[in-house]
Every structure is written in C-alpha cells, then in structure tokens.
Design an enzyme around this catalytic site. Sequence first.
Site, PDB file in Angstrom:
ATOM      1  N   MET A  33      54.400  62.073  50.924  1.00  8.43           N
ATOM      2  CA  MET A  33      53.550  61.055  50.306  1.00  8.43           C
ATOM      3  C   MET A  33      54.072  59.654  50.632  1.00  8.43           C
ATOM      4  O   MET A  33      53.733  58.676  49.958  1.00  8.43           O
ATOM      5  CB  MET A  33      53.469  61.268  48.795  1.00  8.43           C
ATOM      6  CG  MET A  33      52.843  62.623  48.439  1.00  8.43           C
ATOM      7  SD  MET A  33      52.122  62.670  46.809  1.00  8.43           S
ATOM      8  CE  MET A  33      53.560  62.408  45.790  1.00  8.43           C
ATOM      9  N   GLY A  34      54.920  59.553  51.658  1.00  5.41           N
ATOM     10  CA  GLY A  34      55.449  58.248  52.054  1.00  5.41           C
ATOM     11  C   GLY A  34      56.549  57.772  51.125  1.00  5.41           C
ATOM     12  O   GLY A  34      57.166  58.574  50.416  1.00  5.41           O
ATOM     13  N   LEU A  36      59.399  56.751  52.189  1.00  8.92           N
ATOM     14  CA  LEU A  36      60.352  57.700  52.772  1.00  8.92           C
ATOM     15  C   LEU A  36      61.801  57.326  52.477  1.00  8.92           C
ATOM     16  O   LEU A  36      62.166  56.163  52.423  1.00  8.92           O
ATOM     17  CB  LEU A  36      60.134  57.772  54.288  1.00  8.92           C
ATOM     18  CG  LEU A  36      58.740  58.216  54.727  1.00  8.92           C
ATOM     19  CD1 LEU A  36      58.653  58.273  56.253  1.00  8.92           C
ATOM     20  CD2 LEU A  36      58.363  59.569  54.116  1.00  8.92           C
ATOM     21  N   GLY A  39      65.972  62.041  52.200  1.00  5.11           N
ATOM     22  CA  GLY A  39      65.537  63.422  51.943  1.00  5.11           C
ATOM     23  C   GLY A  39      64.397  63.803  52.876  1.00  5.11           C
ATOM     24  O   GLY A  39      64.442  64.841  53.549  1.00  5.11           O
ATOM     25  N   HIS A  40      63.387  62.935  52.942  1.00  2.00           N
ATOM     26  CA  HIS A  40      62.283  63.168  53.880  1.00  2.00           C
ATOM     27  C   HIS A  40      62.821  63.245  55.314  1.00  2.00           C
ATOM     28  O   HIS A  40      62.410  64.103  56.101  1.00  2.00           O
ATOM     29  CB  HIS A  40      61.277  62.019  53.824  1.00  2.00           C
ATOM     30  CG  HIS A  40      60.614  61.834  52.492  1.00  2.00           C
ATOM     31  ND1 HIS A  40      60.828  60.726  51.712  1.00  2.00           N
ATOM     32  CD2 HIS A  40      59.722  62.598  51.819  1.00  2.00           C
ATOM     33  CE1 HIS A  40      60.099  60.807  50.612  1.00  2.00           C
ATOM     34  NE2 HIS A  40      59.423  61.933  50.646  1.00  2.00           N
ATOM     35  N   GLY A 150      61.166  70.406  51.132  1.00  2.97           N
ATOM     36  CA  GLY A 150      62.470  70.209  50.505  1.00  2.97           C
ATOM     37  C   GLY A 150      62.617  71.022  49.224  1.00  2.97           C
ATOM     38  O   GLY A 150      61.697  71.080  48.406  1.00  2.97           O
ATOM     39  N   ASP A 153      61.830  70.005  45.441  1.00  3.58           N
ATOM     40  CA  ASP A 153      60.636  70.464  44.731  1.00  3.58           C
ATOM     41  C   ASP A 153      60.605  71.992  44.822  1.00  3.58           C
ATOM     42  O   ASP A 153      59.818  72.572  45.577  1.00  3.58           O
ATOM     43  CB  ASP A 153      59.390  69.818  45.350  1.00  3.58           C
ATOM     44  CG  ASP A 153      59.434  68.310  45.227  1.00  3.58           C
ATOM     45  OD1 ASP A 153      59.137  67.800  44.136  1.00  3.58           O
ATOM     46  OD2 ASP A 153      59.810  67.636  46.204  1.00  3.58           O
ATOM     47  N   GLN A 156      57.480  73.984  44.074  1.00  3.59           N
ATOM     48  CA  GLN A 156      56.490  73.707  45.126  1.00  3.59           C
ATOM     49  C   GLN A 156      56.751  74.585  46.356  1.00  3.59           C
ATOM     50  O   GLN A 156      55.810  75.100  46.977  1.00  3.59           O
ATOM     51  CB  GLN A 156      56.557  72.229  45.503  1.00  3.59           C
ATOM     52  CG  GLN A 156      55.748  71.837  46.716  1.00  3.59           C
ATOM     53  CD  GLN A 156      55.712  70.332  46.887  1.00  3.59           C
ATOM     54  OE1 GLN A 156      55.038  69.645  46.156  1.00  3.59           O
ATOM     55  NE2 GLN A 156      56.444  69.793  47.858  1.00  3.59           N
ATOM     56  N   SER A 189      61.365  59.394  45.840  1.00  3.37           N
ATOM     57  CA  SER A 189      60.609  58.136  45.971  1.00  3.37           C
ATOM     58  C   SER A 189      60.518  57.439  44.624  1.00  3.37           C
ATOM     59  O   SER A 189      60.407  56.216  44.548  1.00  3.37           O
ATOM     60  CB  SER A 189      59.198  58.432  46.483  1.00  3.37           C
ATOM     61  OG  SER A 189      59.268  59.105  47.713  1.00  3.37           O
TER      62      SER A 189
HETATM   63  P1  AMP Z   1      57.055  63.846  48.625  1.00  2.00           P
HETATM   64  O1  AMP Z   1      56.863  62.654  49.509  1.00  2.00           O
HETATM   65  O2  AMP Z   1      57.770  63.549  47.347  1.00  2.00           O
HETATM   66  O3  AMP Z   1      55.804  64.640  48.452  1.00  2.00           O
HETATM   67  O4  AMP Z   1      58.045  64.803  49.416  1.00  2.00           O
HETATM   68  C1  AMP Z   1      57.758  65.240  50.711  1.00  2.00           C
HETATM   69  C2  AMP Z   1      58.728  66.325  51.085  1.00  2.00           C
HETATM   70  O5  AMP Z   1      60.064  65.813  51.032  1.00  2.00           O
HETATM   71  C3  AMP Z   1      58.669  67.516  50.120  1.00  2.00           C
HETATM   72  O6  AMP Z   1      58.814  68.721  50.855  1.00  2.00           O
HETATM   73  C4  AMP Z   1      59.860  67.261  49.232  1.00  2.00           C
HETATM   74  O7  AMP Z   1      60.390  68.430  48.657  1.00  2.00           O
HETATM   75  C5  AMP Z   1      60.845  66.664  50.221  1.00  2.00           C
HETATM   76  N1  AMP Z   1      61.905  65.915  49.530  1.00  2.00           N
HETATM   77  C6  AMP Z   1      61.740  64.990  48.555  1.00  2.00           C
HETATM   78  N2  AMP Z   1      62.955  64.571  48.117  1.00  2.00           N
HETATM   79  C7  AMP Z   1      63.887  65.254  48.805  1.00  2.00           C
HETATM   80  C8  AMP Z   1      65.316  65.273  48.804  1.00  2.00           C
HETATM   81  N3  AMP Z   1      66.044  64.507  47.990  1.00  2.00           N
HETATM   82  N4  AMP Z   1      65.947  66.113  49.670  1.00  2.00           N
HETATM   83  C9  AMP Z   1      65.230  66.910  50.509  1.00  2.00           C
HETATM   84  N5  AMP Z   1      63.885  66.927  50.561  1.00  2.00           N
HETATM   85  C10 AMP Z   1      63.209  66.110  49.729  1.00  2.00           C
END
Ligand code: AMP
Length: 293
Positions: A33-34, A36, A39-40, A150, A153, A156, A189
Amino acid sequence: MPSPTVVHDLDQAYLTIMQSRAQGTKWGLVPTMGALHDGHLSLVQAARETCDAVAVTIFVNPTQFGPGEDLDRYPRTWEADLAALEQHQVDLVFAPTIESMYPPGCTTRVRPSDVAADLEGRFRPDHFEGVATIVLKLFQVLPAEHAFFGQKDYQQCLVVRDMVRDLNLPIHLSFRPTVREADGLALSSRNRYLSDVDRQRALGLSRALAAAAARAHQGERDPQRLEALATQVLEDAGVDRIDYVALRDADTLVPLKELADRAVMLIAAHVGATRLIDNRVISVVASEAASQG
Ligand code: AMP
C-alpha cells in the site's frame, strides 16, 4: 540506474507481464500500500533473488478498511517510494486508480477461509474479504509466478495461503520474516503516526512477544499464563488499549490447550490514535524459539 516502468493501466500491466513471460522471464510480485520502508524492501530483495524481474504494486485498497479506520489519512509518499524502488532495481511499479480497480458495479468479493474469522477478523470484520479480493485481483492483473508477503501480517499470510490453495491459483508464495528496528519495533507504515512518547510505548508489543517467548523457552506451556505475561508487559509499557493477545496454532490459528511445537503469539493494541499489530512464532522444539523474528 534504469527507472522502473510505472504503469497505471490494468491492460498494460497484464500485457507487460504476459509478453515478458512468453520470453521466459520469471516475475516476482510484491503487493503493497506504499509508504515503503525496509520491511517492504526486504520483500523486493527476496523477489530479486528468486525471480528475473520484480513488480511492486502500490495501491491503498479501500475495501480492506472499515468505517472509521485510517483510509483517508493513510500515509502516501509516492516520490520517495518510487526512488526506493528505483534504488532496488524494481522493473515495474503498478499504481492503479481506485476507479480502475473498483469500477461501478464491481461488487464481487472473495470470502476468505476460516482462518480469517478471529483476531483481526473479529476487530476488523470485512478486512480480510477486502484483502483476499484485492490480492486475487492483483494476481490476475499481474500474472507473476511468485508473490512475496511479510509475516508481520501473519494472519494475512494464512488468508492468502488458503486462498491460493482453495482457488487453485497458479502462483508460488513466499512469506518473509518481519523486519524490525534495532530496539525491536516492527517496521510499519503506521509507525510514522507515532510521537516519540508513543513510539516508546509501542515497544511494548515486541517486548511482550519476547517475554512470552523467553518464558516458553524456560518451560512454561500454559497458553493462558503466557498470554497473561504478555498482557502485563503491554500494560506496563502503557499501551492505551489491547484488542487481543493470543497464543495460537501457527498453521490454523486455533486456540491451544497447551503450547505445541509451533505456536504463534499475536498482538493488536492501540497506542494513542494508532492501532499496531505484531506477532512472533514460538517454537518449543530445539533452541530456535528465542531467535525467531
Ligand atoms: P502493506 O503496505 O502494509 O500492505 O504491506 C505490504 C507487504 O509488506 C505485506 O506483505 C506486509 O506483510 C509486508 N510488511 C509490512 N511490514 C513489514 C515488516 N516490518 N517486515 C516485513 N514485511 C513487512
């Protein structure tokens, strides 16, 4: 460094991947979802290592936000995101509009498996329906061989795992460990909402997980006592409200009578106006428990 190709149009995204696949290129997909962070970018890195080409999606998906949640104020940092993706040699960035992903009349939804029912599903009733729907749509528009998610979640990941299995989707999945700050805070984020004081209190989540893992390692097998310990650590850290602290089977998320081989502790708690989640797999076999991310 070549800039990623930025695509907003669904047909163009599909054709780009399909034409490239026809020439033997193996694509990795990283839905985001940006806003970034590292982690992303760890997912992008994993995709780079596994695949020939990497597509990242940036789309703040409205169907996974409930009424009163932070859809409108969700951080949007397009320029910085694009710069980071260029740095990481991403080949394609897909950033559709809401109208193109959900045109009028687009009311079909994916009903996720039972693993979605509790925990996040209880506090965010339509969240996983929105997640499963958008992930399936992204898999259709960007037909990659491999997608990366990741474990931050955790629930998820299981929802996506079950959807791919149950709907026979031809895609390989990788679930990657949570990337944390040096002090343990899981990157998110939403961390940018936190004031300095809130950020200190937010450390309660990772500390609670670490305390439970350590106690399990010392021999405690009672889920209720481990949950109580984690709850105490969260309260001591001064979090404002706890949605749940739950020790569950790591594959099914069903409650446990006794700590089994592979369990996961999951936490959701509010710090100020920010809702945070974190989790940790607790393995009581061998000595890995304390080192799991
Ligand atoms: P989001 O932008 O929050 O939807 O996350 C996009 C992807 O990045 C999802 O697969 C999340 O699980 C992963 N993600 C978010 N935070 C982390 C993190 N701290 N470490 C690893 N992956 C992450």
